[in-house]
Design an enzyme around this catalytic site. Structure first.
Site, PDB file in Angstrom:
ATOM      1  N   HIS A   9       0.947  -1.084   0.104  1.00  0.00           N
ATOM      2  CA  HIS A   9      -0.040   0.174  -0.048  1.00  0.00           C
ATOM      3  C   HIS A   9       0.816   1.138   0.044  1.00  0.00           C
ATOM      4  O   HIS A   9       1.396   1.598   1.070  1.00  0.00           O
ATOM      5  CB  HIS A   9      -0.898  -0.162   1.197  1.00  0.00           C
ATOM      6  CG  HIS A   9      -1.839   1.141   1.365  1.00  0.00           C
ATOM      7  ND1 HIS A   9      -1.839   2.223   2.330  1.00  0.00           N
ATOM      8  CD2 HIS A   9      -2.837   1.593   0.665  1.00  0.00           C
ATOM      9  CE1 HIS A   9      -2.486   3.190   2.318  1.00  0.00           C
ATOM     10  NE2 HIS A   9      -3.308   2.558   1.317  1.00  0.00           N
ATOM     11  N   GLU A  36       1.125  -0.603  -5.124  1.00  0.00           N
ATOM     12  CA  GLU A  36       0.076   0.311  -5.457  1.00  0.00           C
ATOM     13  C   GLU A  36       0.494   1.748  -5.776  1.00  0.00           C
ATOM     14  O   GLU A  36       1.471   2.130  -5.192  1.00  0.00           O
ATOM     15  CB  GLU A  36      -0.831   0.502  -4.060  1.00  0.00           C
ATOM     16  CG  GLU A  36      -2.172   1.275  -4.508  1.00  0.00           C
ATOM     17  CD  GLU A  36      -2.760   2.027  -3.343  1.00  0.00           C
ATOM     18  OE1 GLU A  36      -1.951   2.494  -2.347  1.00  0.00           O
ATOM     19  OE2 GLU A  36      -3.827   2.348  -3.325  1.00  0.00           O
ATOM     20  N   ASP A  38      -1.223   5.618  -6.132  1.00  0.00           N
ATOM     21  CA  ASP A  38      -2.413   6.680  -6.339  1.00  0.00           C
ATOM     22  C   ASP A  38      -1.919   7.657  -7.454  1.00  0.00           C
ATOM     23  O   ASP A  38      -1.040   8.100  -7.289  1.00  0.00           O
ATOM     24  CB  ASP A  38      -2.633   7.091  -4.758  1.00  0.00           C
ATOM     25  CG  ASP A  38      -3.070   6.244  -3.776  1.00  0.00           C
ATOM     26  OD1 ASP A  38      -4.070   5.534  -3.984  1.00  0.00           O
ATOM     27  OD2 ASP A  38      -2.610   6.230  -2.730  1.00  0.00           O
ATOM     28  N   HIS A  51      -0.849  10.432  -2.939  1.00  0.00           N
ATOM     29  CA  HIS A  51      -2.215   9.937  -2.431  1.00  0.00           C
ATOM     30  C   HIS A  51      -3.186  11.155  -2.783  1.00  0.00           C
ATOM     31  O   HIS A  51      -4.363  11.014  -2.754  1.00  0.00           O
ATOM     32  CB  HIS A  51      -1.870   9.452  -0.979  1.00  0.00           C
ATOM     33  CG  HIS A  51      -3.269   9.070  -0.573  1.00  0.00           C
ATOM     34  ND1 HIS A  51      -4.054  10.076   0.204  1.00  0.00           N
ATOM     35  CD2 HIS A  51      -3.759   8.058  -0.476  1.00  0.00           C
ATOM     36  CE1 HIS A  51      -5.266   9.483   0.668  1.00  0.00           C
ATOM     37  NE2 HIS A  51      -4.935   7.961   0.188  1.00  0.00           N
ATOM     38  N   GLU A 142      -4.553   3.495  -8.444  1.00  0.00           N
ATOM     39  CA  GLU A 142      -5.952   4.233  -8.294  1.00  0.00           C
ATOM     40  C   GLU A 142      -6.263   5.442  -8.763  1.00  0.00           C
ATOM     41  O   GLU A 142      -5.395   6.333  -8.589  1.00  0.00           O
ATOM     42  CB  GLU A 142      -5.820   4.174  -6.660  1.00  0.00           C
ATOM     43  CG  GLU A 142      -7.386   4.856  -6.205  1.00  0.00           C
ATOM     44  CD  GLU A 142      -7.587   5.040  -4.764  1.00  0.00           C
ATOM     45  OE1 GLU A 142      -6.801   4.717  -4.061  1.00  0.00           O
ATOM     46  OE2 GLU A 142      -8.694   6.017  -4.569  1.00  0.00           O
TER      47      GLU A 142
HETATM   48  O1  G3P Z   1      -6.904   2.111  -2.692  1.00  0.00           O
HETATM   49  C1  G3P Z   1      -6.921   1.183  -1.598  1.00  0.00           C
HETATM   50  C2  G3P Z   1      -6.618   1.981  -0.360  1.00  0.00           C
HETATM   51  O2  G3P Z   1      -5.403   2.648  -0.675  1.00  0.00           O
HETATM   52  C3  G3P Z   1      -7.806   3.064  -0.430  1.00  0.00           C
HETATM   53  O3  G3P Z   1      -7.577   3.959   0.432  1.00  0.00           O
HETATM   54  O4  G3P Z   1      -7.040   6.480   0.888  1.00  0.00           O
HETATM   55  O5  G3P Z   1      -5.301   4.854   1.009  1.00  0.00           O
HETATM   56  O6  G3P Z   1      -6.058   5.456  -1.033  1.00  0.00           O
HETATM   57  P1  G3P Z   1      -6.305   5.385   0.430  1.00  0.00           P
HETATM   58 CA    CA Z   2      -5.197   3.926  -2.581  1.00  0.00          CA
END
Ligand code: G3P
Ligand code: CA
Length: 293
Positions: A9, A36, A38, A51, A142
């Site tokens: 993450h 991941e 963002d 993010h 994302e």
């Molecule tokens: O994308 C999964 C998780 O990361 C969603 O929450 O706010 O950390 O992007 P966030």
């Molecule tokens: Ca995310």
């Protein structure tokens, strides 16, 4: 060998400032299934791995560009070119009101120089490491706040899909899962933009659970907040509609009433039976899965 999907993450964000190259390289070395990203657009429409749509929680933007804040007092990624963004120093996430680190025991504030990078650069890192190490680790981008981008005159989904295509991610067999909180946008990505990647509907509210049968028309999996596993029949509905479940976010610092991180891992991965998890500490989750039959 576990059949659970482990997603780093924001990288190995429990150990180094989130979404930096160092943080992603460290995550890679832990061998999760996916890393991941963002994604937010810059002023010159470059997808940036960060993010927030704001810059002030993870960079020194106010020091370098004090006069570039908007009326709400915030600094927006979309107001800066990629070249300008490259001049910023990235640090551990801070609470904007106190200026203190959100996770005080993580990497110290103000140490070492970290920077921002683009989605294309991150893919080059991961694909480069796949070539040099022989592992095959996927990406898990994302799309952040498509409506905000639309209000600013930019189509983030179209631009991100273009980059993914350029790097060979076009079908469900490619190691790329595309996630978004905005269900209407995911529907558009599948139908209007004709995207054939695996799509994941992120969920944060209990009220969204009744929409799972609808989500199944256009996504392959669900990404619920961990808390939703406690209060609902989410797992049953997901199974019924042939959707995988990747829950977010497992953090060693947030035990959520569990006695230890192992207890929390046992509850989410074994008892609740999710198919995968987003975690800030991929090494600890992988270690747990190696110990639990
Ligand atoms: O994308 C999964 C998780 O990361 C969603 O929450 O706010 O950390 O992007 P966030
Ligand atoms: Ca995310």
């Amino acid at each position: 060998m576990s059949n659970k999907t482990i997603i780093a993450h924001r990288g190995a964000s429990g150990y180094l400032p989130e979404h930096t190259v160092a943080c992603k390289a460290m995550a890679y070395a832990m061998h999760p299934d996916f890393i991941e990203q963002d994604v937010v657009l810059s002023k010159d429409k470059i997808p940036i791995v960060i993010h927030d749509i704001h810059l002030d929680t993870t960079t020194n933007v106010s020091t370098l560009y004090g006069d570039r804040r908007r009326e709400d007092g915030r600094y927006y990624v979309i107001d800066f070119t990629f070249e300008e963004l490259k001049t910023l120093k990235v640090h551990e996430r801070i609470d904007i009101s106190s200026g203190k680190a959100v996770y005080p025991n993580r990497f110290p504030l103000g140490k070492l120089r970290f920077g921002l990078h683009s989605l294309a650069e991150e893919i080059e890192l991961i694909q480069g490491l796949n070539k040099s190490t022989g592992y095959n680790i996927g990406i898990y981008p994302e799309i952040k706040d498509p409506q905000f981008h639309r209000n600013e005159g930019m189509d983030i989904s179209l631009i991100v899909l273009g980059i993914l295509r350029e790097y060979g991610y076009t079908s469900k067999k490619d190691l790329c899962l595309l996630q978004c909180f905005d269900g209407l946008e995911l529907q558009r990505i599948r139908t209007e933009l004709k995207c054939e990647l695996c799509l994941v509907q992120l969920m944060e509210l209990e009220s969204e659970i009744k929409s799972i049968p609808h989500f199944a028309n256009y996504v392959d999996g669900l990404g619920p907040w961990l808390g939703l596993l406690n209060v609902s029949n989410l797992m049953e509905l997901a199974k019924e509609h042939h959707l995988f479940v990747h829950a977010y976010t497992l953090r060693a610092e947030e035990l959520n009433n569990a006695l230890s991180f192992d207890d929390l891992l046992y509850k989410i991965l074994i008892k609740d039976g999710v198919d995968g998890v987003f975690t800030d500490q991929p090494d600890l989750v992988l270690n747990f899965l190696n110990r639990v039959p």
